[in-house]
Design an enzyme around this catalytic site. Sequence first.
Site, PDB file in Angstrom:
ATOM      1  N   ASN A 189       0.875  -1.174   0.000  1.00  0.00           N
ATOM      2  CA  ASN A 189       0.000   0.000   0.000  1.00  0.00           C
ATOM      3  C   ASN A 189       0.913   1.226   0.000  1.00  0.00           C
ATOM      4  O   ASN A 189       1.563   1.508   0.995  1.00  0.00           O
ATOM      5  CB  ASN A 189      -0.873  -0.047   1.261  1.00  0.00           C
ATOM      6  CG  ASN A 189      -1.697   1.211   1.454  1.00  0.00           C
ATOM      7  OD1 ASN A 189      -1.765   2.061   0.567  1.00  0.00           O
ATOM      8  ND2 ASN A 189      -2.310   1.327   2.620  1.00  0.00           N
ATOM      9  N   LYS A 216       0.081   4.310  -0.222  1.00  0.00           N
ATOM     10  CA  LYS A 216      -0.534   5.485   0.430  1.00  0.00           C
ATOM     11  C   LYS A 216      -0.314   6.737  -0.429  1.00  0.00           C
ATOM     12  O   LYS A 216      -0.320   6.647  -1.643  1.00  0.00           O
ATOM     13  CB  LYS A 216       0.015   5.631   1.857  1.00  0.00           C
ATOM     14  CG  LYS A 216      -0.093   4.313   2.645  1.00  0.00           C
ATOM     15  CD  LYS A 216       0.140   4.462   4.113  1.00  0.00           C
ATOM     16  CE  LYS A 216      -0.012   3.111   4.794  1.00  0.00           C
ATOM     17  NZ  LYS A 216       0.081   3.147   6.229  1.00  0.00           N
ATOM     18  N   HIS A 266      -9.472   0.953   4.787  1.00  0.00           N
ATOM     19  CA  HIS A 266      -8.194   1.089   5.498  1.00  0.00           C
ATOM     20  C   HIS A 266      -8.393   1.992   6.718  1.00  0.00           C
ATOM     21  O   HIS A 266      -9.155   2.955   6.662  1.00  0.00           O
ATOM     22  CB  HIS A 266      -7.131   1.676   4.557  1.00  0.00           C
ATOM     23  CG  HIS A 266      -5.758   1.626   5.159  1.00  0.00           C
ATOM     24  ND1 HIS A 266      -5.323   2.569   6.055  1.00  0.00           N
ATOM     25  CD2 HIS A 266      -4.754   0.728   5.017  1.00  0.00           C
ATOM     26  CE1 HIS A 266      -4.086   2.249   6.436  1.00  0.00           C
ATOM     27  NE2 HIS A 266      -3.720   1.141   5.827  1.00  0.00           N
ATOM     28  N   GLU A 319      -6.731   4.313   7.946  1.00  0.00           N
ATOM     29  CA  GLU A 319      -6.478   5.748   7.726  1.00  0.00           C
ATOM     30  C   GLU A 319      -7.692   6.417   7.095  1.00  0.00           C
ATOM     31  O   GLU A 319      -7.967   7.587   7.342  1.00  0.00           O
ATOM     32  CB  GLU A 319      -5.217   5.932   6.869  1.00  0.00           C
ATOM     33  CG  GLU A 319      -3.963   5.672   7.702  1.00  0.00           C
ATOM     34  CD  GLU A 319      -2.762   5.190   6.929  1.00  0.00           C
ATOM     35  OE1 GLU A 319      -2.743   5.318   5.688  1.00  0.00           O
ATOM     36  OE2 GLU A 319      -1.834   4.669   7.570  1.00  0.00           O
ATOM     37  N   GLU A 328      -5.418  -5.404  10.375  1.00  0.00           N
ATOM     38  CA  GLU A 328      -4.404  -4.387  10.622  1.00  0.00           C
ATOM     39  C   GLU A 328      -4.695  -3.674  11.941  1.00  0.00           C
ATOM     40  O   GLU A 328      -5.483  -2.723  11.977  1.00  0.00           O
ATOM     41  CB  GLU A 328      -4.412  -3.356   9.496  1.00  0.00           C
ATOM     42  CG  GLU A 328      -4.094  -3.935   8.136  1.00  0.00           C
ATOM     43  CD  GLU A 328      -3.489  -2.875   7.226  1.00  0.00           C
ATOM     44  OE1 GLU A 328      -2.343  -3.055   6.809  1.00  0.00           O
ATOM     45  OE2 GLU A 328      -4.159  -1.866   6.974  1.00  0.00           O
ATOM     46  N   GLY A 344       2.497   1.807  10.849  1.00  0.00           N
ATOM     47  CA  GLY A 344       3.444   2.918  10.753  1.00  0.00           C
ATOM     48  C   GLY A 344       4.156   3.244  12.057  1.00  0.00           C
ATOM     49  O   GLY A 344       4.790   4.280  12.190  1.00  0.00           O
ATOM     50  N   SER A 404       3.448  -2.578  10.267  1.00  0.00           N
ATOM     51  CA  SER A 404       4.901  -2.650  10.462  1.00  0.00           C
ATOM     52  C   SER A 404       5.513  -3.991  10.047  1.00  0.00           C
ATOM     53  O   SER A 404       6.412  -4.504  10.723  1.00  0.00           O
ATOM     54  CB  SER A 404       5.268  -2.301  11.909  1.00  0.00           C
ATOM     55  OG  SER A 404       4.842  -0.978  12.208  1.00  0.00           O
TER      56      SER A 404
END
Length: 253
Positions: A11, A13, A97, A99, A169, A175, A215
């Site tokens: 991904n 991003k 996702h 985010e 996730e 991250g 991660s």
Amino acid sequence: MGNRRPLIAGNWKMYKTSSEAVETARQLVKHTASAADVDVMIAPPFTALSAVSEVVKDSNVFLGAQNLFWEKEGAFTGEISAAMLISAGCRHVIIGHSERRQHFGETDENVNKKMKSAIKNDLIPVLCVGETENERESNATFTVLDKQLHDGLEGFSADDLATLVIAYEPVWAIGTGKTATSDQAQEAHQFLRSLVDKRFGNMLAKSIRILYGGSVKPNNIAELMAMPDIDGALVGGASLNAETFSQIILYKE
Ligand code: PGA
């Protein structure tokens, strides 16, 4: 892992201009030409999809998008439809996702509409679920996963979901450099698979792929992949560099 073919997805991003994405995709295709028995997918930003699709078209790297909008077309400034993604060369699409849930107000109801649009248009959905740190600490992980999966898959039959990919996730691991331990990830994956089993039957539960994300790096992929219910990875930061991402894809070599 049974007969499930692993999927390692990147991904990207909001990173990379079109020319940067093309260059990384070129290197990735070269480094992973020998990758057998594994599916590879990259999800560059929308603006790079068409250009990258030219680079990956005769390779074993699939193209995916990071999001879509559920309407077919219309006055929806800034949005992208499933048909547009397909015409840009996409086969996969990441949906829900964290985010997008965190920063763009995406709800389980939105996620469900996006899932319907993806499946109707034969895009392979990568449905993301995962708990926040607070939710984990207050022992709400399973409740959260249950709701996200339940609402995200509302209205589907097992047949509709034949290509479904789920990505577990944990938000606290994205991250942050804090990976879930392989045991924590396995526990969540097993739980998600059991939910699919209860609702859609054992055939589907046994065949769908559940990816771990948060991660993932070259030094932890092998341990994660050794778990019986982990069928691949959704990789953010470590997928941006072709060499690092290839080390994850080729972790067995
Ligand atoms: P990360 O991101 O690998 O940088 O933690 C994963 C993701 O957001 O899919």
